[in-house]
Scaffold this motif. Sequence first.
Motif, short mmCIF file in Angstrom:
data_model
loop_
_atom_site.label_atom_id
_atom_site.label_comp_id
_atom_site.label_asym_id
_atom_site.label_seq_id
_atom_site.Cartn_x
_atom_site.Cartn_y
_atom_site.Cartn_z
N ARG A 203 0.84 -1.21 0.00
CA ARG A 203 0.00 0.00 0.00
C ARG A 203 0.87 1.26 0.00
O ARG A 203 0.60 2.21 -0.73
CB ARG A 203 -0.95 0.00 1.19
CG ARG A 203 -2.10 -1.01 1.04
CD ARG A 203 -3.17 -0.82 2.10
NE ARG A 203 -2.69 -1.09 3.45
CZ ARG A 203 -2.64 -2.29 4.02
NH1 ARG A 203 -3.04 -3.36 3.35
NH2 ARG A 203 -2.22 -2.43 5.26
N ARG B 242 2.39 1.81 -3.38
CA ARG B 242 1.41 2.37 -4.32
C ARG B 242 1.34 3.90 -4.17
O ARG B 242 1.28 4.62 -5.17
CB ARG B 242 0.03 1.77 -4.09
CG ARG B 242 -0.47 1.07 -5.34
CD ARG B 242 -1.77 0.34 -5.15
NE ARG B 242 -1.47 -0.93 -4.49
CZ ARG B 242 -2.07 -1.39 -3.40
NH1 ARG B 242 -3.04 -0.73 -2.85
NH2 ARG B 242 -1.72 -2.53 -2.86
N ASP C 169 2.29 6.53 -7.00
CA ASP C 169 1.35 7.58 -7.42
C ASP C 169 1.99 8.95 -7.35
O ASP C 169 1.70 9.83 -8.16
CB ASP C 169 0.08 7.57 -6.56
CG ASP C 169 -0.83 6.38 -6.87
OD1 ASP C 169 -0.65 5.74 -7.92
OD2 ASP C 169 -1.72 6.12 -6.04
#
Length: 99
Positions: free
Chosen positions: A46, A49, A53
């Motif tokens: 997580r 990610r 991003d």
Amino acid sequence: MLRIMHVLDALGNPVRRAILQELRAGPRAVGDIASGLPISRPAVSRHLRVLEDAGLVQAREEGARNIYSIRMQGFASVRDFVDDFWDTALARLEELARQ
């Protein structure tokens, strides 16, 4: 590319900074990164990610694994942000020197 999270926001989390420190040694798989941290592999995924991003890391597939590496271009906005402060500080110093 649209950034979902600003780079400075992504860097504000100590776990994400620790992940970046782990990646300084070179590209690594999620499991390898997680082994050096006190959080679970899904939690590392997580955080990766979010870093991806924000443009700070990139992933490439290697078989069934994702290998992450630092994306140095992603730090340009951080450098620009800090440089703006230096420009202001240097201008103030120059003004003080003139007085």
